[in-house]
Enzyme design. Sequence first.
Site, PDB file in Angstrom:
ATOM      1  N   ASP A 254      72.106  54.711  67.662  1.00 38.61           N
ATOM      2  CA  ASP A 254      72.483  53.900  66.504  1.00 38.61           C
ATOM      3  C   ASP A 254      71.322  53.761  65.526  1.00 38.61           C
ATOM      4  OD1 ASP A 254      74.856  53.616  67.797  1.00 38.61           O
ATOM      5  OD2 ASP A 254      74.596  51.518  68.341  1.00 38.61           O
TER       6      ASP A 254
ATOM      7  N   ASP B  13      64.365  53.958  65.676  1.00 39.81           N
ATOM      8  CA  ASP B  13      64.278  53.263  64.385  1.00 39.81           C
ATOM      9  C   ASP B  13      64.014  51.771  64.495  1.00 39.81           C
ATOM     10  OD1 ASP B  13      67.011  52.734  65.375  1.00 39.81           O
ATOM     11  OD2 ASP B  13      67.317  51.848  63.388  1.00 39.81           O
TER      12      ASP B  13
ATOM     13  N   ASP C 231      67.041  57.807  70.368  1.00 40.06           N
ATOM     14  CA  ASP C 231      67.928  56.671  70.158  1.00 40.06           C
ATOM     15  C   ASP C 231      69.170  57.179  69.427  1.00 40.06           C
ATOM     16  OD1 ASP C 231      68.706  53.881  69.778  1.00 40.06           O
ATOM     17  OD2 ASP C 231      68.124  54.172  67.690  1.00 40.06           O
TER      18      ASP C 231
END
Length: 278
Positions: free
Chosen positions: A11, A214, A9
Site C-alpha cells: 500500500d 513509504d 511494501d
Amino acid sequence: MSQLIIYTDLDGTLLDHHTYAADSALPTLAKLKQWRVPCVWNTSKTYAELRVLRQRLHHQDPFIVENGAAVYLPKSQFQEPFCGARVSDEFYAKSFGPSRQHILEVLQEFKDSYEFRSFYEMDAETVAELTGLSKTDAALAKQREFTEPLVWEDSPAALKQFTAELNDTGLQILRGGRFLHVMGQFNKATAMQWLTDLYAERYGETPVCMALGDSHNDIAMLNAADIPVVVRSPSHLPPSLERKERILTKKFGPEGWAEAVEQVLASQQSLNAPSMRS
C-alpha cells in the site's frame, strides 16, 4: 555480485495509495519474473488479502504478512519443511509473534482507560470507508491472524502512556500509513532477515537485499536492507532512516517503485553480474 532479492511494501509503494492499482509497475514486475529476481511482498495486509492479490498480479514468490508477523513459502519453490512450520495445501508458514486473539484479550484490558477503535469492532463497510477498499476487500483485511489495527481517538499524551503500558505486556505499537498496528515484538525486518537467511542457504551466498517502502512501518526493513528505497507518498512525508545512503524516488507509489527498481536492475546489468539467475 550476489543474487538480488527485492522486498517491497504494497500500500502506497507497489500499489497506489488511493486506487490500490499497480499498473505503472507491471512491466517492471514482468522483467523481474523474466530475470528470476524474487520479489517478496512485505506488507501489513493479511494472508486472505494476498491470496486474492497474488492471483490478480500473478505473484509466485514468498510473501510476508501483517508487518512481519509471518512468512509464507510456496511449496512449489521450497520443497522441504523447516522446524516450526505451519503447513497448508499451498504454503509452509513461519510465524514470529502471538495470535490476534491474545492481542484482543490484552486490548480489552485498556478499553476503559483509552479511546480507540480496533478492526475487530468495525464492520466491513466501516473499514472500507477508512481505507478506500471495496467492501469485499475490506472484509479480507479484517481476517487478521497476528496483529490488530487501531484508530486512535484519544490525545497524543494518552497514546504515549498507552504505548508504554502496552510494551509492558510484551506488545508494541507500529505506525502505518493509515493505522496504528498492535503486534508482538517483531517487524518487517525480522521476517526479511529470516527469509534472506533461507535464500542464502539455497544460493550458497548472502543475497543482496533491496527494500522499498513509504511509511513508518517500513523503517526497520529499509534500515536492514543493502539497497533501501523510500518511495514518495502523496499523503505524508518520507520516513527518516538511521542511514544516510538510500534512494528517494522522484515519483509517487508504483511509478516511483518502478523508477527505483529499473535503476537498480540497470546498474546490475551494466556490471554484467550473475545476479539475475537464469
